[in-house]
Design an enzyme around this catalytic site. Structure first.
Site, PDB file in Angstrom:
ATOM      1  N   ALA A 195       0.338   5.523  -0.339  1.00 18.28           N
ATOM      2  CA  ALA A 195      -0.570   6.660  -0.480  1.00 18.28           C
ATOM      3  C   ALA A 195      -0.260   7.435  -1.750  1.00 18.28           C
ATOM      4  CB  ALA A 195      -0.453   7.575   0.734  1.00 18.28           C
ATOM      5  N   PRO A 230       0.843  -1.200   0.000  1.00 16.33           N
ATOM      6  CA  PRO A 230       0.000   0.000   0.000  1.00 16.33           C
ATOM      7  C   PRO A 230       0.869   1.237   0.000  1.00 16.33           C
ATOM      8  CG  PRO A 230       0.107  -0.954   2.200  1.00 16.33           C
ATOM      9  CD  PRO A 230       0.832  -1.905   1.293  1.00 16.33           C
ATOM     10  N   CYS A 233       3.535   3.490   8.420  1.00 18.47           N
ATOM     11  CA  CYS A 233       3.767   4.726   7.656  1.00 18.47           C
ATOM     12  C   CYS A 233       4.670   5.682   8.434  1.00 18.47           C
ATOM     13  CB  CYS A 233       2.435   5.410   7.352  1.00 18.47           C
ATOM     14  SG  CYS A 233       2.622   6.954   6.425  1.00 18.47           S
ATOM     15  N   ASN A 292       9.280  -6.779   3.492  1.00 20.18           N
ATOM     16  CA  ASN A 292       9.101  -5.618   2.626  1.00 20.18           C
ATOM     17  C   ASN A 292      10.320  -4.708   2.760  1.00 20.18           C
ATOM     18  OD1 ASN A 292       7.193  -2.591   2.900  1.00 20.18           O
ATOM     19  ND2 ASN A 292       7.779  -3.567   1.004  1.00 20.18           N
ATOM     20  N   GLY A 293      10.686  -4.051   1.645  1.00 19.12           N
ATOM     21  CA  GLY A 293      11.784  -3.102   1.674  1.00 19.12           C
ATOM     22  C   GLY A 293      12.929  -3.482   0.760  1.00 19.12           C
ATOM     23  N   GLN A 313      -6.397  -0.909   3.773  1.00 20.86           N
ATOM     24  CA  GLN A 313      -5.602  -0.504   4.929  1.00 20.86           C
ATOM     25  C   GLN A 313      -6.249   0.692   5.601  1.00 20.86           C
ATOM     26  OE1 GLN A 313      -1.612   1.656   4.927  1.00 20.86           O
ATOM     27  NE2 GLN A 313      -0.940  -0.452   5.342  1.00 20.86           N
TER      28      GLN A 313
END
Length: 304
Positions: free
Chosen positions: A20, A18, A102, A205-206, A72
């Site tokens: 934004a 996700p 976030c 993740n990353g 989310q």
């Protein structure tokens, strides 16, 4: 290889993160078409007074989106987060993901997002409230976190255990701290430690931008899946190539490579299905099978 979240079976181990302003409905649908087994929406606020705004109403619109639909939500009040879960479930959400990862200042300044990792009791209260609101609908709850607040405070393992017992069905860990934002390099030792500490699926993740990195991160962390974020922007190959690289059999890889190879034809016949049309496609049939006809220079044909 599928992955189970509650009563939902995900198609494979490659997920779209996700983001934004990025992962709107068309972007998520494109990621799914290109091989992602799971794609999560942009975060939806838990503030009820903002649900009627154009931005939030668009984020809560899932018309035509293939399941499972994952939404989310973000906020700092347990009751409001539970109500936000209910709101999105009524609009089609099949999985509710809680944003605790976030790093944006406008989010963290309100103690939401990754700032919640500094208040573990509140984070647990939010998780319990969301899980309780979603469970009667058969909707699993998941959570996305970071490795910690800073290099000196990598606390992801601590709250991971109670979260798992509180009913969270999957945990995604971004390999950076809140302080890092998106700078520096992701580290995977903390993700491996989280995986060793819980019995629910863990997603790494990353800094995963290639098939080789996807394989390496899975091997290094023992994670059940990888989530691709910024690398998915502007490059259709992230999911296609990574998905192929994770296939176990050489024959399966060869067939998939043939499937995703560019087609040099200027026309297509009615007995083929185009699994990833380009802008050159003139008309798309209104069927879930995704049949394409009258394609000019379309790519990635698969025998029907």
């Amino acid at each position: 290889m599928t992955l189970q979240i509650g009563n939902i079976a995900l198609e494979n181990r490659l997920f779209a993160a996700p983001m934004a302003g990025v992962t709107d409905r068309p972007f998520r649908m494109l990621c799914r078409e290109l091989g992602a087994g799971y794609a999560v929406s942009e975060m939806v606020t838990s503030r009820k007074e903002l649900w009627g705004t154009l931005k939030t109403s668009r984020r809560a619109d899932h018309e035509g989106e293939p399941g499972p639909i994952a939404v989310q939500i973000a906020g700092t009040d347990a009751a409001m987060m539970a109500e936000a879960a209910q709101y999105n479930i009524e609009r089609g959400a099949q999985i509710i993901d809680i944003n605790m990862g976030c790093p944006a200042k406008k989010v963290c300044n309100k103690w939401a997002g990754s700032a919640l990792m500094r208040d573990e009791p509140l984070a647990l209260e939010i998780v319990e409230a969301v899980v309780a609101a979603a469970a009667p609908h058969g909707v699993p709850g998941t959570r996305k976190i970071r490795t910690g607040g800073s290099d000196a405070h990598r606390n992801a393992v601590g709250p991971a255990r109670p979260l798992a017992t509180a009913g969270v069905q999957m945990l995604t860990v971004h390999g950076r701290t809140r302080e890092q934002g998106y700078k520096g390099r992701a580290e995977y030792d903390t993700i491996a430690a989280v995986k060793a500490a819980v019995r629910i699926p863990v997603v790494a993740n990353g800094d995963i931008a290639s098939p080789e990195q996807a394989r390496d991160v899975l091997a290094r962390t023992g994670a059940d899946a990888v989530m691709i974020g910024r690398a998915a922007q502007g490059g259709r190959g992230s999911f296609v190539k990574s998905r192929i690289s994770l296939l176990p059999a050489r024959t399966s890889r060869r067939r998939s490579l043939q499937r995703y190879a560019a087609c040099s034809s200027t026309t297509c016949c009615s007995t083929t299905r185009c699994t990833a049309p380009t802008a050159a496609c003139e008309r798309r049939a209104s069927t879930s099978a995704g049949t394409f006809t009258r394609c000019r220079g379309a790519k990635n044909f698969e025998a029907a």
